[in-house]
Structure formats: C-alpha cells, structure tokens
Design an enzyme around this catalytic site. Sequence first.
Site, short mmCIF file in Angstrom:
data_model
loop_
_atom_site.label_atom_id
_atom_site.label_comp_id
_atom_site.label_asym_id
_atom_site.label_seq_id
_atom_site.Cartn_x
_atom_site.Cartn_y
_atom_site.Cartn_z
N TYR A 112 46.16 26.56 36.25
CA TYR A 112 45.77 27.86 37.28
C TYR A 112 45.82 27.36 38.76
O TYR A 112 46.53 26.29 38.94
CB TYR A 112 44.69 28.65 36.63
CG TYR A 112 44.18 29.98 37.24
CD1 TYR A 112 45.08 31.10 37.15
CD2 TYR A 112 42.97 30.10 37.79
CE1 TYR A 112 44.91 32.10 37.38
CE2 TYR A 112 42.71 31.44 38.59
CZ TYR A 112 43.53 32.35 38.24
OH TYR A 112 43.08 33.49 38.81
N LYS A 184 48.11 33.82 34.07
CA LYS A 184 47.14 34.86 33.88
C LYS A 184 47.02 34.88 32.46
O LYS A 184 45.89 34.99 32.09
CB LYS A 184 47.44 36.12 34.55
CG LYS A 184 47.20 35.96 36.45
CD LYS A 184 45.93 36.02 36.77
CE LYS A 184 46.19 35.94 38.42
NZ LYS A 184 44.92 35.77 38.87
O1 LIG Z 1 45.53 33.75 41.12
C1 LIG Z 1 44.41 33.38 41.64
O2 LIG Z 1 44.20 32.28 41.76
C2 LIG Z 1 43.55 34.61 42.17
C3 LIG Z 1 44.21 35.80 42.76
O3 LIG Z 1 44.78 36.54 42.01
C4 LIG Z 1 45.14 35.30 43.77
O4 LIG Z 1 46.25 36.06 44.22
O5 LIG Z 1 44.92 34.42 44.85
MN LIG Z 2 46.69 37.13 42.48
#
Ligand SMILES: O=C(O)C[C@H](O)C(=O)O
Ligand SMILES: [Mn+2]
Length: 604
Positions: A112, A184
Amino acid sequence: MAPQKSKFGHLPLSTSGPVDCALTGAALLNTPAFNKGSGFPEEERVKFNLTGLLPQAVQTLEQQAERAYEQYASRPDNLAKNTFLTSLKDQNEVLYYKLLEDHLQEVFSVVYTPTEGDAIQRYSKIFRRPEGCYLNINHQERVEPDLAQWGNAEDVDYIVVTDGEEILGIGDQGVGGVLISVAKLVLTTLCAGLHPSRCLPVVLDCGTDNEELLSDELYLGLQHKRVRGQKYDEFVDTFVKAARKLYPKAYIHFEDFGLKNARRFLDLYRPKMPCFNDDVQGTGCVTLAAIMAGLDISGLHLKDIRLVVFGAGSAGVGIADAVRGAIATEGGISHEEAAKQIWLIDRPGLLTTDTEVSDAQKIFVKDASSWSDKSTDLQSVVETVRPNVLIGTSTVPGAFTESVVKAMHKNASRPIILPLSNPTRLHEAKPEDLLKWTDGQALVATGSPFDPVKGPWGENGKEVSIEVAECNNSVVFPGIGLGAVLSRASRVTDKMLVAAVHGVASMSPTKKRDQKAPLLPDVLEVKKVSVRVARNVIQAAVQEGVATERDIPEEDDELDEWIREQMWEPKYRPLRYVEPRTATRAAKGELKKAGTVVRDDVSK
Ligand SMILES: O=C(O)C[C@H](O)C(=O)O
Ligand SMILES: [Mn+2]
Ligand SMILES: NC(=O)c1ccc[n+]([C@@H]2O[C@H](COP(=O)([O-])OP(=O)(O)OC[C@H]3O[C@@H](n4cnc5c(N)ncnc54)[C@H](O)[C@@H]3O)[C@@H](O)[C@H]2O)c1
C-alpha cells in the site's frame, strides 16, 4: 466433507465449507484462487490430476508462508518486494494473504502507501500481467460486456474504480491508476475479510495529461490527452449504470478522481446507490477520529476546535465537512455556525468571499473585509486565528515550517498537527521536526507510516519514544465497506459515516488516558477495528432503514460474531470436484478472478 452450517443459517458470503472446482492439472495450478502448490493434499493430487506436476512433499500453509517470506525478505528494496508480492498473488492467493497477515506491520507499506505509489508511477515499466478491469473511453459500447466478464449478478460485492487522474499526491498516472484500485481491494480483504474473488478493481482509461507517459513508447494506456467534458461524464455514467445493472448488490468505492470530479460524482450518485468516495469521506472519517482522540488528550471539546486546513481539495474539504458536522451535532448549532471554526487555505491563500471557490468550499469562506488589512498565507492565518488543529492535504512538502508550527504552539499547548499528503516525501512536515519544534507536545499523525520519534520529553528530561499514528483512510474504509456489504445497504448515509468515526475513536489507544499514546489504533489492530466499524455502520444502516439484509442480529456480541463469520480468511479449503458441464462459471475458473465463491455451499 460436509459444508458447515452457520448458527445464523444461510450466510450470503459464507467462507466455510468446500470450494467447487472444475479445473484439473496445469489449469488448476495456474489459477491463483484455487492453487495450493505444494499444499495440495495427496487425495486432491490424485483427484485433480496433479501427480507428476508437483514435487512429492505435501507442505502446510505455514511452511509455504515461511519459504515465501524468506524469498520476499531477500529482495533488495521495497519496490522489488512489492513486485514479488504481486507475482505471488498471481500464483496462490491464499498464500499471498497468509504472508501478508503474518507480517502485517512490515508489509503494509509495501503493498500500500507509499510503495504502491512507486509501482503506479512505473506501471508500464514493471508490468507483467493485467490485474483488474480496463475500460476504454473510446469504446463505451464495450463497457457493459467487458464488465460482464467478471461474473453473474451475485458474484461481486465490492468495486473500486479510479480514472487515474489524481493518484495519491502524484497526479495523473493514466492507466497505472489501476494499481490503486487493486491495492485498496487488497486492504479490504486483508483488513476486513472481503472475499478476494468477489472484489473488482476497475480503471476508467480516459487518456492522460502526463507528458512523461504520453511520450513513453512502453506506456500501456490510451496514448492521448485526457478526454474531458460530456464524453467523459457519459463514460463514468455508462460505467456506473452497467455496474449497477450487472452487479446490483455491489458497493462502489471511488478512488483518486480529479478534484473537479470527485465531489461531483459523489453528490450525483450518493442518493441513488451504495457508493463511497474514499478521498472525501474515508479521509474525513479517519481524520475526525484522530482529532477527537487528540481533543481527549488536551482536555478540549469539539466546540473548542479552531481548525486550519491547508490544501482545500477533495481530502481537505472532506475533512472540513466531517469536522463541521461533528461540531454542529455536538453543539446543537447550524452547519453555517460550525463552519466559522474552520479556515480553509488553498493556492490563493485563505478562502474568502473574494476568492473563487467551489460549491463544496463555499460554506467555509471568511468575510474578505475582515481580512483586507492582513495577509492570508499560512503563517499569517495561523497567527491570526490561533488554531489548535492544523491539517495538511496540499501535496506541498515542508509547508509546515518551524515558524508556522511555533506560532501555533504559542497559543495551543497540545497542538494537533496532521500532515496527511502522500506519499511520504510530500508530507507537510516530518514528525520528528514537529515534535522537536514543540518540545514533544504536538499530537501528530501522518498520512504514510513513520518510525517512532525519540526525544527528551519524558519526566525530568528522560528520553522517550513517541509513536506516530498513521492517519490514513485505510483505517476506516475497509470496515465501512464491510458494514455496507454485509447489511446490503442501499445507501451510505451520513449517520453511517458518523457511526464509523465513533467506532474508530472508541478504539484509539488514547482512551487509556496515556498522554503519549498514538491517536489511532495500530495497524496490527486493523481487523478488530474493521469489525467494530462494521458493527457501527450496520447498526446505523438498520436505524436509517437502508439495510436490506434481513436477520441482522441486534445484540452487539452476536452481531460481531455474525460479521466475523462472514469474513474471508487465508486458509486452504477442501476442493470438491464438479463436472465442467454442470459447473458454475466460478467453479470452471472462467471468471477473470476465478472464484472460490461458495454462495450455495451452506444452504445445500
Ligand atoms: O491511498 C492512500 O494512501 C490514502 C489516500 O487515499 C490518498 O489518496 O493518499
Ligand atoms: Mn486516495
Ligand atoms: N492520509 C490520507 O488518508 C489521505 C487521503 C486522501 C488524500 N491524501 C493526500 O492528500 C493530498 C491531497 O489529496 P486530494 O485528493 O485532496 O487532492 P486534490 O488535488 O483534490 O487537493 C489538493 C489541494 O491542494 C491545493 N494546493 C496545491 N498546492 C498548494 C499550495 N502551494 N498551497 C495551498 N494549497 C495548495 C490544490 O489547489 C488542491 O485544492 C494528496 O497528497 C493525497 O495523497 C491523504
């Protein structure tokens, strides 16, 4: 083996019992949703024609995970680790999630934010296999048939869709944005047990305005400028309508759309279907929970908030809205009145009646005449309005300077400061600086993960280590999605979102009255947080009359058990051979994400 019967009777998303499978031999080994590799037991090797295709040892999932982790650990950097994990997911889905679960803390930032941001930027260079559904703005007649490849009406619970225009803080990434949809969804499975075969990542390819991609001959998306205007709106609408028609129960999560579009589509579709914008609503929820935890420590209440938001885009205004709603509810005052406690700053400086603003920003603008003799940059606004909460969603690294932070600290003994711009390099300030400049008094949480900060801020100058919470929508969106999916909510209402905030806030480590505790629960708590958030969301959905699932248990404990029973876990389940002729599409492995879908197992 007989399918297990739940004490709750038929569960729509049951993850127990055997998996129907019509695949054999190499086809089975090459289907990640069914493949067990060296974990296939002897009788399945015989029944599914695998003898001769596997070495003789039959290993446990734990042994496999150990080997996979050693391979993972030997990769030289985080991007290489991310690529390794993507390949593993492509080979054996259960093993992939098992490895992730066993090393949650370590791998979270690899699958992530921030590493996924690097993978997205290099998408066309590191591409191996397609993941997800790619829709083409120039062939809108194909949107429905292309989406239909993912299964039957009952087969999809959760869709994440992006158009790739504003990925994290790294801007237009065109088709590479598909990897934010994928990431996600990895989190919805990992943190909230959504069935991986019932989740669908989508990218709406509209072209790109990113010159680097346009001139890269390896670029994999439509190599022309972004299509905008009516054709773009029609494309999004065609997608939404097709998704609703094909998968009427699916929840639609919008991610990383451009500033001009994120809010517009949310407002358009929200009254009609279960949908959610993570950057606006997810970020609003988690940040409000962090602020509430910070207020708890500093002994303040929502009515005392003086909030400055730097960067009034999708996330910034989403946060402002969530805080405004909470102030209004607690104080029994109007939203206009509550908005007076919030100041938005964007490129032109403070948003005033003289600034051109969007509909969403309008309620927060300040009277220009009272600012006519003052500067409206961040430093001046902080000096003038004396905020106790400062949020960064601007993508401007280092914007929270020593001078700004010290000015804030002068009037706020425990300033709540949340630099949220991702990835890491775009944060408005580093936690170690914020703590240094405020003698360890700042209450800090960040958009990407940071190591704890050490400093002489204990009793009598003793060195202490302060943990910094990650204030990322990942804390909350999986649980909200789980609650919406399990209750089969027809809408996601404001009350459901407020309930989610209370769910997270109730699990903040600050509840233990530890002045140095991080503001939000640790990543290791994610599953518990998701169950708690889902419980609150489901109860609110029932109260609001939008839950269409019948037989939702009323009592908290029973509801928690009902939720947990429906959460998918990375375990090998016995395969049950079905004749290809009679098999469902999922059992034939024909779905793009060949399903371990077992909808009927429990009721048979
Ligand atoms: O994706 C992420 O880490 C959080 C958020 O949705 C973002 O766009 O930064
Ligand atoms: Mn985002
Ligand atoms: N931590 C989280 O959970 C989370 C969630 C969503 C977004 N984010 C991050 O927040 C950032 C913004 O995301 P977004 O979706 O709101 O993007 P956005 O494009 O909608 O908003 C960014 C805003 O910042 C403004 N801005 C740019 N330069 C500025 C400057 N010099 N001074 C003041 N304002 C300026 C832009 O005009 C825009 O309004 C990104 O880095 C994103 O990764 C974090």
